[in-house]
Enzyme design. Structure first.
Site, PDB file in Angstrom:
ATOM      1  N   LYS A 199       0.855  -1.189   0.000  1.00  0.00           N
ATOM      2  CA  LYS A 199       0.000   0.000   0.000  1.00  0.00           C
ATOM      3  C   LYS A 199       0.889   1.236   0.000  1.00  0.00           C
ATOM      4  CE  LYS A 199      -2.809   2.392   3.412  1.00  0.00           C
ATOM      5  NZ  LYS A 199      -3.340   2.240   4.780  1.00  0.00           N
TER       6      LYS A 199
ATOM      7  N   ASP B 142     -22.171  28.873 -21.306  1.00  0.00           N
ATOM      8  CA  ASP B 142     -22.822  29.798 -20.364  1.00  0.00           C
ATOM      9  C   ASP B 142     -23.729  30.796 -21.078  1.00  0.00           C
ATOM     10  OD1 ASP B 142     -21.756  28.752 -18.041  1.00  0.00           O
ATOM     11  OD2 ASP B 142     -19.985  30.038 -18.079  1.00  0.00           O
TER      12      ASP B 142
END
Length: 501
Positions: free
Chosen positions: A153, A336
């Site tokens: 890990k 937009d």
């Protein structure tokens, strides 16, 4: 020790100071459908208190898996005992029924021979944590693989967007090595979603009812239901939003739900990109690879310099909110502008209508150009008269002072400033009557703003910012996928995200 680890994809990190709380929270998560837990024994005042909890929990839930961890304070844990004590506690955890144990590489290197005591009892995961940055993951893995283990890990801290790829790439360069790879912090959040699809053994999540044990952890519910970590594949198309801040964006809720509705192998992620990191983000975008992304504050203007092709309207506006890759080239558009004109046009005929635009920033700029292109007569007012004049001159609109605007009457007011936006919801540009028959507030969080509440009280027609948000998202989805957007699904997801926030 088993040579392979067969574990669920999501591990709930459980760190509590009292044994009873650890047990109660594990039970609560099990009732929510979870089956894999990391018990952070070092969070307990006396880690040994966790051993009977493991035994008791597993006797009631024998199908669950427990990964026991007792991290020493030298390695950012909470355990103050010796490495010998750590080995003893982890052995006891395996004897109590834990499926696996996690021991940090620093401890393992000190007592490599003692690790044999774990053999045959359960799986051994060696872990490395770096809370400062992301050093060479390859070098870290080489160091770790000198000690045989069932899994490795490697958890680093992402300081810039490309750190996400550097840590994820280990799964590609070492496909036969069982690894867990994650980057901590908000910048590293994409690794928490992508790592298992890329070949990582599992990812970590926070419990539903309390905080997790590392920065960037979110709940398993969010990982499973919003990001669908168990559903998308390594070949999934990756989309996202780049912003700073990005944590409160509702775009992931809206676009992931849209992909789900179309059963697409795709995922949409929040990318924290600081103003100085735009170039680095494109390094990440090219390597992952990212298929498209939304752009918001503060990158809408600066992103233009990194694009190969820009839509003419977006070029005139000087701002892009939608980016995608086609034929190897980055392309940009501005949805937009249409997201203002389309909802407005449902309420009035825009050509020759008089519109008062409030604001002089990026949002106002998009609205101004979109409205002018629709043939509206646009007047602009704002808190900075110099910037108002500059924007009005650039797009051919009329510049007004506040007192001039309030003395006139318009067909519609379009509000394009952050006034009234969460968390400062009391702000409102107009203190008295609003000089129009219709009010369109581009602010969508909260859904009802001080401005729209005042407008409703004055009997005016109101268009909420949520309509604009959904409209621009719909157009983004269609640009990226070439498919018709599930508008109703996206609107519902946006409402739910705003109400839950």
């Amino acid at each position: 020790m088993p040579s392979t680890l067969a574990l669920p994809r999501v591990c709930i990190a459980m760190g509590f100071p009292e044994a009873q709380r650890l047990l109660e929270n594990a039970r609560r998560e099990t009732n929510a459908g979870e089956s894999f837990f990391e018990f952070r024994l070092d969070y307990l005042a006396a880690p040994e208190q966790g051993i009977p909890v493991i035994r008791k929990f597993l006797s009631a839930h024998p199908d669950c898996c427990i990964l026991a961890t007792c991290r020493r304070h030298q390695n950012h844990g909470k355990f103050n005992g010796s490495v010998e004590d750590q080995i003893r506690i982890l052995n006891a955890a395996l004897d109590a029924g834990a499926r696996a144990i996690d021991i940090e590489i620093e401890s393992a290197e000190n007592v490599a021979a003692r690790l044999e005591t774990f053999r045959g009892k359960g799986s051994l995961i060696l872990s490395y944590h770096n809370y400062d940055g992301t050093p060479s993951p390859e070098a870290v893995l080489r160091r770790m693989m000198r000690i045989p283990a069932d899994g490795y890990k490697i958890v680093t801290t992402a300081r810039k967007p490309s750190d996400n790829y550097r840590i994820l790439a280990l799964t590609k360069s070492h496909p036969r090595t069982p690894v867990v790879v994650l980057a901590m912090g908000e910048t590293g959040f994409p690794t928490r979603v992508l790592s298992t699809a890329w070949g990582g053994l599992f990812t970590y999540a926070a419990p539903n009812a309390s905080e997790g044990t590392a920065t960037g952890q979110v709940t398993a519910r969010l990982l499973r239901h919003l990001y669908r970590v168990e559903k998308f594949s390594r070949a999934a198309k990756i989309y996202g939003v780049i912003a700073d801040p990005v944590r409160h964006s509702i775009s992931p809720a809206v676009h992931n739900r849209a992909f789900q509705a179309h059963r697409m192998d795709a995922v949409y992620l929040p990318f924290l990109v600081q103003p100085s990191q735009l170039k680095d983000f494109f390094v990440l975008a090219n390597k992952l690879p990212v298929a498209g992304f939304s752009v918001t504050i503060p990158h809408k203007q600066k992103v233009l310099r990194y694009l190969d092709i820009v839509d003419p309207l977006a070029r005139r506006i000087g701002a892009v909110n939608t980016v995608w890759k086609k034929a190897g080239k980055w392309r940009g558009a501005n949805t937009d502008a249409e997201a203002v004109t389309v909802p407005l046009s449902r309420k009035l005929r825009l050509a020759k209508s008089s519109i008062l635009l409030v604001g002089n920033g990026g949002a106002a700029r998009s609205a101004a150009y979109g409205l002018m292109e629709s043939g509206a007569k646009v007047s602009i007012v704002g808190r900075n008269p110099d910037r108002v004049r500059s924007l009005a001159k650039a797009c051919g609109a009329e510049a007004l002072l506040r007192e001039q605007a309030e003395a006139r009457k318009f067909d519609a007011v379009v509000h394009a400033t952050p006034l009234g936006m969460y968390p400062n919801t009391e702000g409102c540009f107009f203190q008295n009557s609003i000089p129009a028959d219709l009010v369109f507030d581009m602010v969508y969080n909260p859904i009802e703003t001080t401005l729209t509440r005042h407008a409703a009280q004055q009997g005016l027609t109101v268009v909420s910012g949520l309509q604009m948000f959904v409209e621009q998202a719909v157009r983004q989805f269609e640009i990226w996928t070439g498919s018709s957007a599930p508008r109703a699904v996206m609107e519902k997801a946006a409402l739910e995200a705003l109400n839950s926030g």
